[in-house]
Design an enzyme around this catalytic site. Structure first.
Site, PDB file in Angstrom:
ATOM      1  N   GLU A 173       0.820  -1.215   0.000  1.00 24.10           N
ATOM      2  CA  GLU A 173       0.000   0.000   0.000  1.00 24.10           C
ATOM      3  C   GLU A 173       0.852   1.262   0.000  1.00 24.10           C
ATOM      4  O   GLU A 173       0.536   2.230  -0.684  1.00 24.10           O
ATOM      5  CB  GLU A 173      -0.959   0.002   1.197  1.00 24.10           C
ATOM      6  CG  GLU A 173      -2.097  -1.013   1.100  1.00 24.10           C
ATOM      7  CD  GLU A 173      -2.996  -0.773  -0.112  1.00 24.10           C
ATOM      8  OE1 GLU A 173      -2.973   0.331  -0.682  1.00 24.10           O
ATOM      9  OE2 GLU A 173      -3.725  -1.707  -0.496  1.00 24.10           O
ATOM     10  N   TYR A 224      -6.441   7.006   3.504  1.00 17.63           N
ATOM     11  CA  TYR A 224      -6.611   5.923   2.539  1.00 17.63           C
ATOM     12  C   TYR A 224      -5.921   4.645   3.007  1.00 17.63           C
ATOM     13  O   TYR A 224      -6.524   3.569   3.048  1.00 17.63           O
ATOM     14  CB  TYR A 224      -6.082   6.306   1.141  1.00 17.63           C
ATOM     15  CG  TYR A 224      -5.828   5.056   0.344  1.00 17.63           C
ATOM     16  CD1 TYR A 224      -6.896   4.376  -0.228  1.00 17.63           C
ATOM     17  CD2 TYR A 224      -4.554   4.491   0.260  1.00 17.63           C
ATOM     18  CE1 TYR A 224      -6.695   3.168  -0.894  1.00 17.63           C
ATOM     19  CE2 TYR A 224      -4.352   3.301  -0.399  1.00 17.63           C
ATOM     20  CZ  TYR A 224      -5.412   2.646  -0.974  1.00 17.63           C
ATOM     21  OH  TYR A 224      -5.221   1.451  -1.606  1.00 17.63           O
ATOM     22  N   ASP A 279      -9.603   5.831  -2.926  1.00 15.77           N
ATOM     23  CA  ASP A 279      -8.400   6.294  -3.612  1.00 15.77           C
ATOM     24  C   ASP A 279      -8.816   6.956  -4.922  1.00 15.77           C
ATOM     25  O   ASP A 279      -9.999   7.170  -5.168  1.00 15.77           O
ATOM     26  CB  ASP A 279      -7.443   5.123  -3.864  1.00 15.77           C
ATOM     27  CG  ASP A 279      -7.922   4.264  -5.013  1.00 15.77           C
ATOM     28  OD1 ASP A 279      -9.156   4.141  -5.184  1.00 15.77           O
ATOM     29  OD2 ASP A 279      -7.093   3.734  -5.761  1.00 15.77           O
TER      30      ASP A 279
END
Length: 348
Positions: free
Chosen positions: A44, A127, A145
């Site tokens: 991520e 996020y 996102d």
DNA sequence: CAGCCGTGGCT
DNA sequence: TAGCCAAGGCT
């Protein structure tokens, strides 16, 4: 606030994901146990503003060298920055290491499993905290996102431009996020945005939710999301200094704050509206200016960088904080792309 | 909150 | 090709 989105979107999307999910190194197949939180977190962070194809080789290299938080936390700063070289947004690398050390020292080497706790860690924003909570820990979290923003803006034909539309988009996404499989739902939305509901030339005929998409019904999905106009990108000029001696070149560590922070680099002068010439040259020398400049485009400006060269008989210690790097091992220095371009130019 | 912060792929 | 864009976070 606009009307809510059809609740059938989640089930349609999950059914599509069960068949069409991309197989990615950090991802468990749909319906299987959640993947290792370390790998979810690492992917991520690498994926922030960076496309999947770019991330994959870095992810493979990182997980091979550092398989868990404790291993990563033990790495020296310079080694980590060199491994990140070329990925860009180098504050991510500094925060990655800081986060790994907090996890190793304060959390026993295991990531906390709530959005709230995750959100407090370096490099983890709204996020990423939601994504990790949903994907690695199976929690219901609203993951938004740039893909989700685009998909939702089209589903709802949102006329509010980004970034002003973000609160509306978050509310709409909340409204269709399922209690179960929120992680798969988030990944399905992102797969959809990356492969079908693309920014340009969307492939609507392959879309599992086109029947619930208002933008598709309007016949011009690429018209959404609306975006605020961009500023023009200024042109700047600079000079890099190539000091060679005894088969080595002088490199410096850039300060943590600012452009290319924390990275090893060639010495540079200021980057300004007009060419600065030999301003801030590290030493007095017989400088030769290369006949071609190094051009590089950053996020918010373009740079034309001249290359000033000089060769010395011996490795001077006149440059504080400089280090002499062997020319045969330049690849291992981990230079940002701007300087890697200069090295490539010098090697010809 | 808007500016700062990389890079490579795509059209 | 020149501009747009990407699994954002920090200040």
């Amino acid at each position: 606030m606009p009307a809510k989105l059809p609740l059938t979107i989640a089930s349609d999307l999950l059914a599509w994901y069960d068949v069409h999910a991309r197989q990615l190194p950090w991802r468990a197949p749909p319906g299987t146990p959640a993947p290792d939180p370390y790998r979810v977190w690492l992917s991520e962070v690498m994926l922030q503003q960076t496309q999947v194809a770019t991330v994959i080789p870095y992810f493979e290299a990182f997980t091979r060298r550092w398989p868990d938080f404790r291993a990563l936390a033990a790495v020296e700063d310079g080694e980590l920055m060199a491994a990140w070289a070329g990925l860009g947004y180098y504050a991510r690398a500094r925060n990655l290491l800081a986060c790994a050390r907090v996890v190793a020292n304060d959390y026993g080497g295991a990531l906390p499993d709530t959005e709230e706790a995750l959100r407090k860690l370096p490099g983890i924003g709204a996020y990423t905290a939601a994504a990790i909570a949903a994907i690695a820990f199976g929690r219901r979290a609203v993951v938004v996102d740039a893909n989700v923003e685009r998909v939702v803006a089209r589903l709802a034909v949102l006329d509010t431009p980004l970034p002003a539309a973000k609160p509306e988009i978050a509310a709409l996404t909340d409204g269709i996020t399922p209690d179960d499989r929120a992680g798969d739902f988030a990944q399905a939305m992102m797969d959809l945005g990356a492969t079908i509901c693309t920014a340009r030339a969307p492939r609507c005929m392959l879309c599992p939710v086109r029947g619930e998409c208002a933008a598709f019904a309007r016949g011009a999905p690429e018209q959404w999301p609306q975006k605020a106009p961009r500023r023009v990108k200024p042109q700047r000029y600079g000079t890099m200094f190539w000091i060679e001696a005894e088969g080595h070149v002088l490199l410096v560590r850039r300060p943590d704050k600012g452009m290319l922070g924390g990275m090893l680099a060639l010495p540079t002068g200021p980057w300004e509206e007009a060419p600065p010439g030999l301003t801030d040259a590290p030493i007095e020398a017989d400088w030769q200016i290369a006949d071609t400049v190094v051009r590089h485009v950053f996020t918010h400006f373009a740079l034309d960088c001249a290359l000033a060269e000089t060769r010395l008989d011996r490795q001077t210690d006149a440059v504080a904080d400089g280090q002499w790097w062997p020319l045969r091992e330049m690849d291992a220095a981990g230079l940002p792309t701007l300087f890697a371009k200069a090295v490539a130019k010098m090697e010809k």
